[in-house]
Scaffold this active site. Structure first.
Site, PDB file in Angstrom:
ATOM      1  N   LYS A 120       0.749  -1.297  -0.251  1.00 56.93           N
ATOM      2  CA  LYS A 120      -0.037   0.352  -0.138  1.00 56.93           C
ATOM      3  C   LYS A 120       0.819   1.621   0.080  1.00 56.93           C
ATOM      4  O   LYS A 120       1.567   1.518   1.093  1.00 56.93           O
ATOM      5  CB  LYS A 120      -0.639  -0.004   1.794  1.00 56.93           C
ATOM      6  CG  LYS A 120      -2.165   0.900   1.226  1.00 56.93           C
ATOM      7  CD  LYS A 120      -2.954   0.208   2.856  1.00 56.93           C
ATOM      8  CE  LYS A 120      -4.356   0.892   2.225  1.00 56.93           C
ATOM      9  NZ  LYS A 120      -5.511   0.788   3.579  1.00 56.93           N
TER      10      LYS A 120
HETATM   11  C1  E4P Z   1      -8.520   1.265   4.007  1.00 57.50           C
HETATM   12  O1  E4P Z   1      -7.128   0.999   3.125  1.00 57.50           O
HETATM   13  C2  E4P Z   1      -8.050   2.816   4.881  1.00 57.50           C
HETATM   14  O2  E4P Z   1      -6.887   3.001   4.521  1.00 57.50           O
HETATM   15  C3  E4P Z   1      -9.628   3.197   5.479  1.00 57.50           C
HETATM   16  O3  E4P Z   1     -10.281   2.453   5.195  1.00 57.50           O
HETATM   17  C4  E4P Z   1      -9.818   4.322   6.568  1.00 57.50           C
HETATM   18  O4  E4P Z   1     -10.821   4.530   7.028  1.00 57.50           O
HETATM   19  P1  E4P Z   1     -11.183   5.558   8.369  1.00 57.50           P
HETATM   20  O5  E4P Z   1     -11.247   5.489   7.020  1.00 57.50           O
HETATM   21  O6  E4P Z   1     -12.135   4.717   8.366  1.00 57.50           O
HETATM   22  O7  E4P Z   1      -9.806   5.900   8.938  1.00 57.50           O
END
Ligand code: E4P
Length: 216
Positions: free
Chosen positions: A83
Site C-alpha cells: 500500500k
Molecule cells: C483502508 O484501506 C483505509 O486505510 C481505511 O478504510 C481508512 O478508513 P477510516 O477513514 O475509517 O480510517
C-alpha cells in the site's frame, strides 16, 4: 463485489474468513497501532488466514525508502499487497512494483484525477476514502461514480476499492455504482447480515415449530 476486512484484529478476520465471504484484508499504520501487534508478525498471520490480497502500508515518503520497505513487506507472503500513498513518490513506487508483478494498493485517494493517475501508474487497487470525503463536506459516492466512469471510458484494469466505509448504506451505494471491492470494519460487515424482520421471522417460525412437537 469483493469484501475486504479493514482491520488487523486476528479474531475478527478469522470469524469473517469462516463465513467464506472474505476476499482480502486491508491494514494501515493506524490499524496496526490499534492492534498493539508487531507489524511483520501480524501481517504474516493475516496472510495465513486469507488467500486474498492483504494490504500492508509503507511509511517512507520517498521513492527509494518506499522501495526498500516494499522489498521487506513483499517477502512476508505471496498475497501481500503493498500500500502506497497517492503522491508522486507513491505512484513512482507503484509503477516500479506493478511492472515487476507485485500487487499495489494506492491509498488516500480523494479525487477522480488522483485515481486516473493511479490507474496510469498500473495500480492493482485504488482506495478512494468515502467516509473521510463525506466528513469534509464532499460526497464520497460522487467520487466513486466519477472514478467508475473514467476507468470504464479507458478500460483501466485498476480495481476501485471503496475504503473508509462507515455503514451499510455506503456498501449498498458503492455496490450500485459498481465499485469492484469494498473494505470495511468487521462490525460493518457483520451488520450487513442483520435485519430486524429476519430476526422476527425466525422467532415466529421457531415458536410455531415448537407447537408441532416435531424435530428434524
Ligand atoms: C483502508 O484501506 C483505509 O486505510 C481505511 O478504510 C481508512 O478508513 P477510516 O477513514 O475509517 O480510517
Amino acid at each position: 463485489m469483493k469484501f475486504f476486512a479493514d482491520t488487523a484484529e486476528i479474531e475478527d478476520i478469522k470469524e469473517l474468513a469462516a463465513t467464506g465471504l472474505l476476499d482480502g484484508v486491508t491494514t494501515n499504520p493506524s490499524l496496526i497501532a490499534k492492534s498493539g501487534r508487531d507489524f511483520m508478525e501480524v501481517t504474516k498471520e493475516i496472510c495465513g488466514i486469507t488467500d486474498g490480497p492483504v494490504s500492508a502500508e509503507v511509511v517512507a515518503l520517498d521513492h527509494e525508502g518506499m522501495m526498500r520497505e516494499a522489498e521487506v513487506l513483499r517477502k512476508i507472503a505471496d498475497n501481500v499487497c503493498i500500500k502506497v500513498p497517492l503522491t508522486i513518490d507513491g505512484l513512482k513506487t507503484c509503477k516500479a512494483l506493478t511492472s515487476d508483478g507485485t500487487m499495489v494498493n494506492v491509498t488516500l485517494c480523494f479525487s477522480a484525477n488522483q485515481a486516473l493517475l493511479a490507474a496510469k501508474a498500473g495500480a492493482t487497487f485504488v482506495s478512494p476514502f468515502i467516509g473521510r470525503h463525506d466528513d469534509n463536506g464532499f460526497d464520497g459516492m460522487d467520487l466513486i461514480s466519477d472514478i467508475r466512469l473514467i476507468y470504464d471510458n479507458y478500460a483501466f484494469e485498476t480495481e476501485i476499492l471503496a475504503a473508509s466505509i462507515r455503514h451499510g448504506v455506503h456498501v449498498l451505494q458503492a455496490a450500485k455504482i459498481g465499485a469492484d471491492v469494498m473494505t470495511a470494519p468487521p462490525a460493518v460487515i457483520k451488520g450487513l447480515f442483520k435485519h430486524v424482520l429476519t430476526e422476527k421471522g425466525i422467532e415466529g417460525f421457531l415458536a410455531d415449530w415448537a407447537k408441532t412437537g416435531q424435530s428434524i
